[in-house]
Design a protein around this motif. Structure first.
Motif, PDB file in Angstrom:
ATOM      1  N   LEU A   1       0.828  -1.211   0.000  1.00  0.00           N
ATOM      2  CA  LEU A   1       0.000   0.000   0.000  1.00  0.00           C
ATOM      3  C   LEU A   1       0.863   1.262   0.000  1.00  0.00           C
ATOM      4  O   LEU A   1       0.541   2.248  -0.679  1.00  0.00           O
ATOM      5  N   ALA A   2       1.954   1.240   0.759  1.00  0.00           N
ATOM      6  CA  ALA A   2       2.839   2.407   0.790  1.00  0.00           C
ATOM      7  C   ALA A   2       3.417   2.677  -0.595  1.00  0.00           C
ATOM      8  O   ALA A   2       3.503   3.836  -1.032  1.00  0.00           O
ATOM      9  N   THR A   3       3.804   1.627  -1.289  1.00  0.00           N
ATOM     10  CA  THR A   3       4.370   1.785  -2.636  1.00  0.00           C
ATOM     11  C   THR A   3       3.324   2.293  -3.613  1.00  0.00           C
ATOM     12  O   THR A   3       3.572   3.224  -4.389  1.00  0.00           O
ATOM     13  N   ALA A   4       2.141   1.689  -3.585  1.00  0.00           N
ATOM     14  CA  ALA A   4       1.099   2.040  -4.556  1.00  0.00           C
ATOM     15  C   ALA A   4       0.605   3.468  -4.378  1.00  0.00           C
ATOM     16  O   ALA A   4       0.370   4.177  -5.363  1.00  0.00           O
ATOM     17  N   LEU A   5       0.448   3.908  -3.137  1.00  0.00           N
ATOM     18  CA  LEU A   5      -0.128   5.222  -2.882  1.00  0.00           C
ATOM     19  C   LEU A   5       0.911   6.329  -2.771  1.00  0.00           C
ATOM     20  O   LEU A   5       0.634   7.482  -3.120  1.00  0.00           O
ATOM     21  N   GLY A   6       2.116   5.991  -2.290  1.00  0.00           N
ATOM     22  CA  GLY A   6       3.118   7.021  -2.055  1.00  0.00           C
ATOM     23  C   GLY A   6       4.029   7.308  -3.224  1.00  0.00           C
ATOM     24  O   GLY A   6       4.370   8.470  -3.487  1.00  0.00           O
ATOM     25  N   LEU A   7       4.424   6.277  -3.957  1.00  0.00           N
ATOM     26  CA  LEU A   7       5.406   6.460  -5.031  1.00  0.00           C
ATOM     27  C   LEU A   7       4.920   7.389  -6.144  1.00  0.00           C
ATOM     28  O   LEU A   7       5.656   8.289  -6.570  1.00  0.00           O
ATOM     29  N   PRO A   8       3.687   7.245  -6.652  1.00  0.00           N
ATOM     30  CA  PRO A   8       3.253   8.150  -7.734  1.00  0.00           C
ATOM     31  C   PRO A   8       3.191   9.618  -7.308  1.00  0.00           C
ATOM     32  O   PRO A   8       3.226  10.507  -8.162  1.00  0.00           O
ATOM     33  N   ALA A   9       3.088   9.877  -6.020  1.00  0.00           N
ATOM     34  CA  ALA A   9       2.979  11.263  -5.540  1.00  0.00           C
ATOM     35  C   ALA A   9       4.319  11.992  -5.547  1.00  0.00           C
ATOM     36  O   ALA A   9       4.356  13.215  -5.399  1.00  0.00           O
ATOM     37  N   GLN A  10       5.417  11.246  -5.700  1.00  0.00           N
ATOM     38  CA  GLN A  10       6.755  11.856  -5.688  1.00  0.00           C
ATOM     39  C   GLN A  10       7.445  11.567  -7.014  1.00  0.00           C
ATOM     40  O   GLN A  10       8.328  10.716  -7.126  1.00  0.00           O
ATOM     41  N   GLU A  11       7.055  12.317  -8.047  1.00  0.00           N
ATOM     42  CA  GLU A  11       7.560  12.061  -9.396  1.00  0.00           C
ATOM     43  C   GLU A  11       9.061  12.289  -9.516  1.00  0.00           C
ATOM     44  O   GLU A  11       9.723  11.707 -10.387  1.00  0.00           O
ATOM     45  N   GLY A  12       9.609  13.129  -8.640  1.00  0.00           N
ATOM     46  CA  GLY A  12      11.040  13.398  -8.711  1.00  0.00           C
ATOM     47  C   GLY A  12      11.903  12.176  -8.450  1.00  0.00           C
ATOM     48  O   GLY A  12      13.060  12.128  -8.893  1.00  0.00           O
ATOM     49  N   LEU A  13      11.348  11.184  -7.758  1.00  0.00           N
ATOM     50  CA  LEU A  13      12.127   9.977  -7.443  1.00  0.00           C
ATOM     51  C   LEU A  13      12.450   9.153  -8.685  1.00  0.00           C
ATOM     52  O   LEU A  13      13.431   8.415  -8.700  1.00  0.00           O
ATOM     53  N   TYR A  14      11.627   9.276  -9.725  1.00  0.00           N
ATOM     54  CA  TYR A  14      11.854   8.464 -10.924  1.00  0.00           C
ATOM     55  C   TYR A  14      11.845   9.315 -12.196  1.00  0.00           C
ATOM     56  O   TYR A  14      11.678   8.796 -13.302  1.00  0.00           O
ATOM     57  N   ALA A  15      12.065  10.622 -12.041  1.00  0.00           N
ATOM     58  CA  ALA A  15      12.031  11.520 -13.195  1.00  0.00           C
ATOM     59  C   ALA A  15      13.121  11.207 -14.216  1.00  0.00           C
ATOM     60  O   ALA A  15      12.955  11.459 -15.411  1.00  0.00           O
ATOM     61  N   GLY A  16      14.233  10.641 -13.762  1.00  0.00           N
ATOM     62  CA  GLY A  16      15.337  10.379 -14.669  1.00  0.00           C
ATOM     63  C   GLY A  16      15.266   9.059 -15.396  1.00  0.00           C
ATOM     64  O   GLY A  16      16.141   8.758 -16.227  1.00  0.00           O
ATOM     65  N   TYR A  17      14.252   8.263 -15.125  1.00  0.00           N
ATOM     66  CA  TYR A  17      14.149   6.953 -15.769  1.00  0.00           C
ATOM     67  C   TYR A  17      13.527   7.064 -17.161  1.00  0.00           C
ATOM     68  O   TYR A  17      12.990   8.111 -17.550  1.00  0.00           O
ATOM     69  N   SER A  18      13.579   5.973 -17.902  1.00  0.00           N
ATOM     70  CA  SER A  18      13.009   5.948 -19.253  1.00  0.00           C
ATOM     71  C   SER A  18      11.485   6.051 -19.191  1.00  0.00           C
ATOM     72  O   SER A  18      10.871   5.829 -18.139  1.00  0.00           O
ATOM     73  N   ASP A  19      10.872   6.364 -20.336  1.00  0.00           N
ATOM     74  CA  ASP A  19       9.414   6.485 -20.388  1.00  0.00           C
ATOM     75  C   ASP A  19       8.733   5.173 -20.012  1.00  0.00           C
ATOM     76  O   ASP A  19       7.671   5.174 -19.391  1.00  0.00           O
ATOM     77  N   ASN A  20       9.336   4.047 -20.393  1.00  0.00           N
ATOM     78  CA  ASN A  20       8.748   2.741 -20.073  1.00  0.00           C
ATOM     79  C   ASN A  20       8.668   2.532 -18.567  1.00  0.00           C
ATOM     80  O   ASN A  20       7.641   2.090 -18.035  1.00  0.00           O
ATOM     81  N   ILE A  21       9.766   2.837 -17.884  1.00  0.00           N
ATOM     82  CA  ILE A  21       9.799   2.652 -16.435  1.00  0.00           C
ATOM     83  C   ILE A  21       8.861   3.639 -15.752  1.00  0.00           C
ATOM     84  O   ILE A  21       8.128   3.291 -14.815  1.00  0.00           O
ATOM     85  N   LYS A  22       8.860   4.891 -16.225  1.00  0.00           N
ATOM     86  CA  LYS A  22       7.981   5.895 -15.617  1.00  0.00           C
ATOM     87  C   LYS A  22       6.515   5.514 -15.765  1.00  0.00           C
ATOM     88  O   LYS A  22       5.708   5.728 -14.846  1.00  0.00           O
ATOM     89  N   ALA A  23       6.149   4.948 -16.911  1.00  0.00           N
ATOM     90  CA  ALA A  23       4.754   4.551 -17.123  1.00  0.00           C
ATOM     91  C   ALA A  23       4.333   3.463 -16.137  1.00  0.00           C
ATOM     92  O   ALA A  23       3.192   3.434 -15.661  1.00  0.00           O
ATOM     93  N   ILE A  24       5.264   2.576 -15.811  1.00  0.00           N
ATOM     94  CA  ILE A  24       4.962   1.504 -14.855  1.00  0.00           C
ATOM     95  C   ILE A  24       4.823   2.061 -13.446  1.00  0.00           C
ATOM     96  O   ILE A  24       3.893   1.721 -12.714  1.00  0.00           O
ATOM     97  N   ILE A  25       5.740   2.962 -13.072  1.00  0.00           N
ATOM     98  CA  ILE A  25       5.743   3.491 -11.709  1.00  0.00           C
ATOM     99  C   ILE A  25       4.566   4.425 -11.472  1.00  0.00           C
ATOM    100  O   ILE A  25       3.936   4.410 -10.417  1.00  0.00           O
ATOM    101  N   GLU A  26       4.237   5.259 -12.467  1.00  0.00           N
ATOM    102  CA  GLU A  26       3.196   6.269 -12.300  1.00  0.00           C
ATOM    103  C   GLU A  26       1.829   5.668 -11.978  1.00  0.00           C
ATOM    104  O   GLU A  26       1.002   6.304 -11.338  1.00  0.00           O
TER     105      GLU A  26
END
Length: 449
Positions: free
Chosen positions: A396-421
């Motif tokens: 739950l922490a990953t699902a709800l918290g990670l998308p709220a902090q885009e800076g944590l994965y801003a440097g990754y590829s579009d494929n990875i960002k689409a999965i994380i977002e």
């Protein structure tokens, strides 16, 4: 020597078989109303997904109407295949199919950023992945225990709640977002839905969202908040046209949807188990489970071809089966036939597309909350030891918290960002991986007591 009870049973065996036998066909005078009841219970949920995604992507009224029509038609065909079977495909159980809410958090950013054709192309690939999971289900079912499936369903509901509130305020990009009339319409629908759901009986309770929507729609018409132009432009009769919107294939869209499709199989398994346990008082067979998940996948492929989004079994209809005890699959098939017929009349789709966003928001906000509640209920059978608590906490922490902090994965590829977002995919993967690596030992379980 016969008893009065046995004499009564012998005198009326068709009724008993018609309500409690999966393979029995009740008399039409009973089967038709029961089939319509199933349609009414799922109708709002089924058409809401294309309305939300089309609205977020800025599709025209004509395209939105077409996607609503497609959603009804495809759900009907999928329900017929799931309940009646087609070779090895289909559970042959009283399962109603419809457009899945689970894919909405992932498909909205795809539809907005890459276009609806990209979302449909990704959904087609996801359907193929689901069908393959169904084919090999006996070998992968261990990946989806209740702690994983329950966490997954909670995440779906939680991630959809912001979408519900967006509709309460008037919809994505509304120039008068948050205006008092939006909030009042949404509040009216919520109040009616809650009242009927809690204090109504039988069909009044089961169709509470639909009744709330109808009353909210009528009030909106009275105050001039409804535009009927889409109804006037729509044809009276039209056959669904394959690839009318088109499909495009982008790896950055396909990867998250395929991963989500595999995880969504857990929800299908839960609904099949709920149907047989709640309605027939038995566990499902491997053939029923495999055929049911394959039907979900191939129905999703069919849906993408006909301009609709992924299909899955509807949990609210599983509840109707458990509540009424009517487990005849032919009753559900009749409901599927009604959906197919409804999908042939574009004016119905035009009327539905004219529902104000705030009216829709009052109903869907409750639905999204109920999805999360259903996930909590799925967890009621697990041991809340420190192992399972850790799985739930981190998922739950990953699902709800990670998308709220885009800076944590801003440097990754579009494929990875689409999965994380999406939030849903990383949360589900965390639950699956932790369930596989954390020990199940009795020592660990005893240490929690």
């Amino acid at each position: 020597m016969s008893t009065p009870a046995s004499e009564q049973l012998q005198a009326d065996p068709p009724r008993v078989r018609s309500t409690h036998d999966v393979n029995a066909m009740p008399p039409l005078r009973r089967a038709v109303p029961l089939g319509i009841q199933h349609v009414l219970a799922m109708f709002v949920s089924n058409v809401t997904v294309p309305i939300i995604i089309a609205g977020a992507a800025g599709l025209s009224e004509a395209q939105t109407t077409m996607m609503i029509q497609a959603a009804m038609f495809v759900a009907g065909v999928a329900t017929l295949v799931q309940s009646l079977g087609l070779g090895p495909i289909g559970a042959r159980l009283p399962i109603v199919m419809g457009t899945s809410f689970g894919f909405v958090p992932v498909l909205i950013p795809i539809a907005v950023g890459m276009g609806v054709p990209a979302a449909l192309g990704a959904a087609l690939c996801g359907g193929i992945a689901m069908a393959l999971v169904g084919l090999f289900l006996p070998y992968v079912r261990f990946l989806f225990p209740p702690v994983v499936t329950g966490a997954f369903v909670i995440m779906i509901g939680a991630l959809l709640m912001p979408v519900g509130f967006a509709y309460v305020g008037g919809g994505f990009g509304a120039p008068d977002f948050g205006a008092p009339h939006h909030l009042l319409l949404a509040g009216l629908v919520m109040a009616i839905t809650i009242g009927l759901h809690q204090f109504g009986r039988g069909i009044w309770s089961e169709t509470a969202p639909l009744i709330g929507l109808v009353i909210g729609f009528i009030v909106a018409v009275v105050f001039g908040y409804v535009d009927f132009s889409s109804v006037g432009k729509a044809a009276w009769f039209s056959l669904p046209v394959p690839f009318a919107i088109g499909v495009e294939f982008h790896l950055s869209a396909i990867l998250p949807v395929v991963l989500l499709a595999v995880v969504t199989c857990a929800e299908s398994i839960g609904d099949i188990v709920g149907t047989t346990v709640g309605g027939a008082n038995r566990e499902p067979t491997e053939k029923e489970l495999s055929g049911g998940v394959m039907a979900d996948g191939l129905a999703s492929v069919f849906a993408a071809i006909f301009n609709a989004f992924p299909q899955i079994s509807f949990s609210q209809n599983v509840g109707i089966v458990a509540l009424t005890g009517v487990v005849s699959r032919y009753v559900v098939a009749i409901g599927g036939a009604f959906l197919v017929i409804a999908g042939l009349f574009p004016k119905l789709g035009g009327l539905i597309s004219g529902i104000p966003n705030a009216v829709l928001g009052g109903a869907v906000l409750i639905m999204f909350g109920m999805i999360a509640s259903a996930g909590i209920k799925m967890l009621s059978g697990i041991d809340f030891n420190k192992r399972n608590m850790l799985i739930l906490a981190l998922a739950l922490a990953t699902a709800l918290g990670l998308p709220a902090q885009e800076g944590l994965y801003a440097g990754y590829s579009d494929n990875i960002k689409a999965i994380i977002e999406s939030g849903l995919i990383p949360g589900a993967l965390v639950a699956i991986v932790l369930n596989l690596i954390l020990p199940h030992s009795e020592k660990v379980m005893r240490s929690d007591v």
